[in-house]
Motif scaffolding. Structure first.
Motif, short mmCIF file in Angstrom:
data_model
loop_
_atom_site.label_atom_id
_atom_site.label_comp_id
_atom_site.label_asym_id
_atom_site.label_seq_id
_atom_site.Cartn_x
_atom_site.Cartn_y
_atom_site.Cartn_z
N ARG A 338 1.03 -0.98 -0.32
CA ARG A 338 -0.01 -0.28 0.27
C ARG A 338 1.05 1.05 -0.09
N LEU A 339 1.86 1.35 0.69
CA LEU A 339 3.00 2.25 0.55
C LEU A 339 3.96 2.34 -0.18
N ILE A 340 4.24 1.55 -1.28
CA ILE A 340 5.11 1.59 -2.02
C ILE A 340 4.22 2.27 -3.90
N GLY A 341 4.44 3.39 -4.44
CA GLY A 341 4.04 4.03 -4.79
C GLY A 341 3.28 5.13 -4.34
N THR A 342 3.46 5.51 -3.11
CA THR A 342 3.16 6.68 -2.46
C THR A 342 4.13 7.94 -1.57
N ALA A 343 3.61 9.24 -1.68
CA ALA A 343 4.15 10.45 -1.32
C ALA A 343 5.08 9.99 0.54
N ALA A 344 6.10 10.06 0.57
CA ALA A 344 6.30 10.47 2.27
C ALA A 344 5.52 11.18 2.82
N GLN A 345 5.32 11.17 3.61
CA GLN A 345 4.60 12.25 5.04
C GLN A 345 5.58 13.53 5.49
N ARG A 346 6.64 12.87 5.11
CA ARG A 346 7.91 13.37 6.42
C ARG A 346 8.53 12.99 5.98
N ASP A 347 9.69 13.87 6.21
CA ASP A 347 11.09 13.36 6.33
C ASP A 347 11.16 11.85 8.03
N TYR A 348 11.91 11.01 7.24
CA TYR A 348 12.18 10.11 7.87
C TYR A 348 14.01 9.60 7.47
N ALA A 349 14.80 9.14 9.25
CA ALA A 349 15.35 8.86 9.35
C ALA A 349 15.55 7.26 9.23
N PRO A 350 16.81 6.61 8.65
CA PRO A 350 16.96 5.27 9.10
C PRO A 350 15.82 4.94 10.27
N ASP A 351 15.74 3.22 10.12
CA ASP A 351 14.76 3.18 11.19
C ASP A 351 13.49 3.75 12.00
N ASP A 352 12.59 4.71 12.22
CA ASP A 352 12.45 5.73 12.02
C ASP A 352 10.93 4.57 11.75
N ALA A 353 9.25 3.91 12.17
CA ALA A 353 8.82 3.74 11.88
C ALA A 353 7.45 4.11 10.73
N LEU A 354 6.84 4.09 9.22
CA LEU A 354 6.45 4.78 8.74
C LEU A 354 4.71 4.67 8.51
N GLU A 355 4.57 6.16 8.64
CA GLU A 355 3.59 6.27 8.76
C GLU A 355 2.32 6.14 7.24
N ALA A 356 1.39 5.26 7.61
CA ALA A 356 0.59 5.32 6.52
C ALA A 356 0.06 6.33 5.83
N PRO A 357 -0.34 6.59 4.62
CA PRO A 357 -0.27 7.53 3.33
C PRO A 357 -1.72 8.26 4.11
N GLY A 358 -1.38 9.00 3.59
CA GLY A 358 -2.58 10.23 3.53
C GLY A 358 -4.12 9.79 3.53
N GLU A 359 -5.23 10.06 3.96
CA GLU A 359 -6.69 9.40 3.16
C GLU A 359 -7.07 10.00 1.88
N GLY A 360 -7.15 9.45 1.29
CA GLY A 360 -7.77 9.34 -0.16
C GLY A 360 -5.83 9.99 -0.87
N GLN A 361 -4.92 9.93 0.00
CA GLN A 361 -4.20 10.05 -1.40
C GLN A 361 -3.90 9.22 -2.61
N GLU A 362 -2.91 9.61 -3.53
CA GLU A 362 -2.94 8.58 -4.64
C GLU A 362 -1.77 8.41 -4.87
N THR A 363 -1.43 6.68 -5.32
CA THR A 363 -0.21 7.01 -5.65
C THR A 363 0.25 7.09 -7.05
N ALA A 364 1.47 7.19 -7.07
CA ALA A 364 2.42 8.00 -8.44
C ALA A 364 1.63 6.94 -9.35
#
Length: 364
Positions: A338-364
């Motif tokens: 679900r995450l692959i192809g979506t835009a990152a919600q913020r900057d992430y450092a290595p090992d930061d837990a990823l957040e779900a894509p914003g509601e209604g966000q479209e994949t590229a």
């Protein structure tokens, strides 16, 4: 959870005809935690002809040949002895049972308040005994050693007739109809025991899967009467659904007698009871779901999606940007597609837990 397994400590004739030893066996069974201690009741001349020779295992276990009649005459207990044993069982908090091997013994035992009537394997084809036993009142525990599935079915027809009708059957049609109409009462009153009639029974002759076959064929409660060495097979039978376990025990396997070598000694009987009770607990329920004991480890043992490298806010996520690591304090790794192809919600450092894509966000 299902009802506890009924554990029958089979004293049988391992008292060798001694009332004192029979009483000691009751004490052993009670201390081991058995539910029932069971003996055998018979008038030798009503059971055997003088030409009935010992079985091979009986010759081996007793160290001599000869007739069964001579052997069992030394093993019989009087009716007063039986009353004494029933009284001792009551004092020790274990139920008394005995298997009747003749009609007179069945009639006598019917007055001793037994929790069930046991049909031994050798009498599965004795229709008159099946009919009489069905009418005594208590539930029936029917052992099926040496039997085919068809022989078990024929026995159940007679039992069904005895449980539901008066008089004697006049033919096969009466028995067939009683079997069809008596299914509910059979389910309520009869337990079938799988059994291998050899002492001791070799492992390759046990065939525990036959127990399951009987359950599926007849829809009745099942159990296992164990003549194998040790306790392994009896415990395994509980894992396969046995609701009753019957196991021979003795004060000492070194004693002479037909059944001692295939019997458990006192400490072994206690160990078997403990093992069965542990298996009962472990069997639990049929649902597949997390156990309460597991829940504290879920976050620790599972993983969450984290950044595999630095990720910029708005960057389109690619497989190389994601990995899964412990603890499970974020998105499940099952969400990676679900995450692959979506835009990152913020900057992430290595090992930061990823957040779900914003509601209604479209994949590229």
């Amino acid at each position: 959870m299902s009802d506890p397994v009924l554990i029958i400590a089979e004293a049988g004739v391992n008292h060798d005809g001694s009332l004192d030893d029979a009483c000691r066996m009751i004490d052993v069974a009670a201390e081991a935690g058995a539910d029932i201690v069971k003996f055998q009741t018979f008038e030798p001349e009503a059971v055997l002809t003088a030409r009935a020779m010992k079985a091979a295992y009986q010759e081996t276990n007793t160290g001599e040949g000869g007739t069964q009649l001579d052997m069992v005459r030394k093993l019989a207990l009087s009716r007063d002895d039986h009353r004494s044993l029933a009284d001792r069982c009551a004092r020790r908090g274990v139920r008394f049972m005995s298997t009747a091997f003749d009609m007179g013994s069945l009639d006598f035992l019917s007055g001793l308040d037994m929790p069930a009537i046991k049909i031994p394997s050798g009498d599965l084809t004795w229709g008159s005994m099946l009919l009489a036993a069905a009418r005594v009142g208590p539930p029936l525990i029917v052992s099926t050693g040496m039997a085919t599935l068809d022989e078990v079915r024929e026995a159940l027809k007679v039992i069904a007739f005895g449980l539901t009708r008066d008089g004697d059957p006049t033919g096969a049609d009466d028995l067939d109809q009683a079997f069809v109409e008596g299914q509910a009462v059979l389910r309520d009153r009869v337990t079938l025991l799988h059994c291998t009639t050899e002492y001791p029974a070799p492992l390759e002759a046990i065939n525990l899967r036959a127990m399951t076959t009987m359950a599926e064929t007849f829809g009745l409660k099942i159990g296992y009467s164990d003549h194998s060495l040790g306790q392994t097979v009896a415990v395994a039978a509980v894992g396969r659904g046995a609701s009753v376990i019957e196991k021979h025990f003795t004060l000492s396997r070194a004693r002479p007698g037909p059944d001692h070598p295939a019997s458990l000694e006192p400490d072994e009987l206690a160990a078997m009871v403990r093992a069965i009770r542990e298996v009962e607990i472990a069997l639990g329920r049929p649902e597949k779901r997390p156990a309460p004991a597991e829940m504290g480890n879920l976050t620790i043992a599972r993983r969450a999606l984290v950044a595999a490298r630095p990720i910029r806010n708005g960057e389109i996520l690619t497989p190389d940007a994601l990995t899964a690591k412990r603890p499970a304090d974020g998105l499940s790794p099952m969400q990676q597609w679900r995450l692959i192809g979506t835009a990152a919600q913020r900057d992430y450092a290595p090992d930061d837990a990823l957040e779900a894509p914003g509601e209604g966000q479209e994949t590229a």
